[in-house]
Design a protein around this motif. Structure first.
Motif, short mmCIF file in Angstrom:
data_model
loop_
_atom_site.label_atom_id
_atom_site.label_comp_id
_atom_site.label_asym_id
_atom_site.label_seq_id
_atom_site.Cartn_x
_atom_site.Cartn_y
_atom_site.Cartn_z
N LYS A 121 0.93 -1.05 -0.05
CA LYS A 121 -0.07 -0.11 -0.15
C LYS A 121 0.79 1.47 0.09
O LYS A 121 0.57 2.14 -0.67
CB LYS A 121 -0.70 -0.01 1.09
N TYR A 122 2.02 1.55 0.61
CA TYR A 122 2.77 2.35 0.76
C TYR A 122 3.83 2.34 -0.17
O TYR A 122 4.83 3.15 -0.10
CB TYR A 122 3.29 2.49 2.25
N VAL A 145 14.55 -2.76 4.09
CA VAL A 145 13.14 -2.80 3.65
C VAL A 145 12.68 -1.21 4.27
O VAL A 145 12.72 -0.71 5.22
CB VAL A 145 12.12 -3.84 4.66
N MET A 146 12.14 -0.59 3.24
CA MET A 146 11.95 0.76 3.37
C MET A 146 10.80 1.40 2.80
O MET A 146 10.41 0.97 1.41
CB MET A 146 13.05 1.50 2.42
N TYR A 147 9.87 2.26 3.23
CA TYR A 147 8.80 2.75 2.87
C TYR A 147 8.88 4.21 3.23
O TYR A 147 9.61 4.58 4.01
CB TYR A 147 7.45 2.00 3.15
N PRO A 148 7.97 5.18 2.53
CA PRO A 148 8.01 6.57 2.75
C PRO A 148 7.58 7.06 4.01
O PRO A 148 6.17 7.69 4.19
CB PRO A 148 7.18 7.05 1.76
N PHE A 152 3.64 9.46 5.53
CA PHE A 152 2.55 8.89 6.13
C PHE A 152 2.78 8.86 7.54
O PHE A 152 2.60 7.77 8.15
CB PHE A 152 2.12 7.60 5.57
N LYS A 153 3.13 10.12 8.20
CA LYS A 153 3.41 10.00 9.56
C LYS A 153 2.37 9.25 10.41
O LYS A 153 2.88 8.55 11.44
CB LYS A 153 3.72 11.46 10.18
N ASN A 154 1.22 9.59 10.55
CA ASN A 154 0.21 8.91 11.31
C ASN A 154 0.07 7.33 11.24
O ASN A 154 0.00 6.72 12.05
CB ASN A 154 -1.29 9.50 10.93
N GLU A 155 0.18 6.84 9.96
CA GLU A 155 0.29 5.29 9.73
C GLU A 155 1.71 4.63 10.11
O GLU A 155 1.72 3.61 10.54
CB GLU A 155 -0.15 5.24 8.39
N LEU A 156 2.72 5.36 9.61
CA LEU A 156 4.05 4.84 9.51
C LEU A 156 5.16 5.09 10.53
O LEU A 156 5.95 4.54 10.81
CB LEU A 156 4.67 4.74 8.13
N ASP A 157 4.69 6.01 11.47
CA ASP A 157 5.71 6.61 12.28
C ASP A 157 5.22 6.08 13.78
O ASP A 157 4.78 6.89 14.74
CB ASP A 157 5.59 8.12 12.32
N THR A 158 5.24 4.78 14.00
CA THR A 158 4.80 4.00 15.09
C THR A 158 5.84 3.03 15.36
O THR A 158 6.58 2.65 14.49
CB THR A 158 3.61 3.34 14.96
#
Length: 175
Positions: A121-122, A145-148, A152-158
Motif C-alpha cells: 500500500k505504501y 526494507v523501506m517505505y515513505p 505517512f506519519k500517522n500510519e508509519l511513524d509508530t
C-alpha cells in the motif's frame, strides 16, 4: 612493567576471541536464508530455483537488474535520505507469490510477520543504496526494507511500523 606485559599478553587473546566470534557469526545463516544467496524467497510461491526447499534463491546480479524506485524518508536510525531499490511487489511478482502474509528475515535472526498488502500500500521498496551509496552489512544492507515513513506519519511513524523496516534482509517467507 606488569601492566605492559599484561597488555602484551591480553590483547592477542582478546583478538583471538573476537575473531572466533566474528567468524562464527559469519558462517551461521538464519533459518529462512541461504548461504551465498542474495535473497531467498520461500513458501507459497509459484516459481522456484530450489524445488527441494520450495524457494527462489535470487542472486545479487538478478536482484540488481530489477527496475528500481526511490523513497525519500527518514527512519528512527537514519536522517532523511534517498533509498533506492526494487518495489517489494515487483520482487514478489518475480516469484509468483501467492500468499498475503510475509515473514521478513534478517541476517541477525530478527524476523517479523507482516501483511503484504500493508507494505505494498505504501510502495515499499527493498533498498540497496542510501543517498547514492551502496548499503553494506555494516550499514543496514545489503537489503533494507523501506517505505515513505515521512509521507505517512500517522500510519508509519509508530513502533509497530518501525519493526517492519528490516535491515540486513536475507529472506522472505510467503504464507
Amino acid at each position: 612493567m606488569f601492566k605492559s606485559r599484561m597488555l602484551a599478553l591480553g590483547l592477542p587473546l582478546v583478538s583471538i576471541f573476537f575473531n572466533g566470534v566474528v567468524a562464527d557469526a559469519a558462517t551461521r545463516i538464519p533459518n529462512g536464508c541461504r548461504q551465498n544467496v542474495f535473497l531467498t524467497i520461500s513458501g507459497n510461491i509459484g516459481k522456484t530455483t530450489n524445488g527441494a526447499k520450495n524457494a527462489y534463491e535470487m542472486s545479487e546480479r538478478e536482484f540488481l537488474a530489477l527496475p528500481t524506485s526511490t523513497v525519500t524518508t527518514s527512519t528512527p536510525w537514519t536522517p532523511r535520505s534517498d533509498f533506492v531499490g526494487p518495489l517489494l511487489s515487483r520482487v514478489l511478482g518475480e516469484v509468483d507469490a501467492k500468499g498475503k502474509k510475509l515473514r521478513l528475515v534478517a541476517l541477525d535472526d530478527f524476523s517479523v510477520k507482516v501483511d503484504a498488502d500493508y507494505l505494498e500500500k505504501y510502495g515499499t521498496i527493498l533498498a540497496t543504496s542510501k543517498s547514492g551509496i551502496r548499503l553494506t552489512i555494516r550499514d543496514f544492507g545489503p537489503v533494507f526494507v523501506m517505505y515513505p515513513r515521512d509521507s505517512f506519519k500517522n500510519e508509519l511513524d509508530t513502533p509497530a511500523a518501525a519493526s517492519y523496516l528490516v535491515w540486513q534482509l536475507c529472506g522472505i517467507e510467503v504464507e
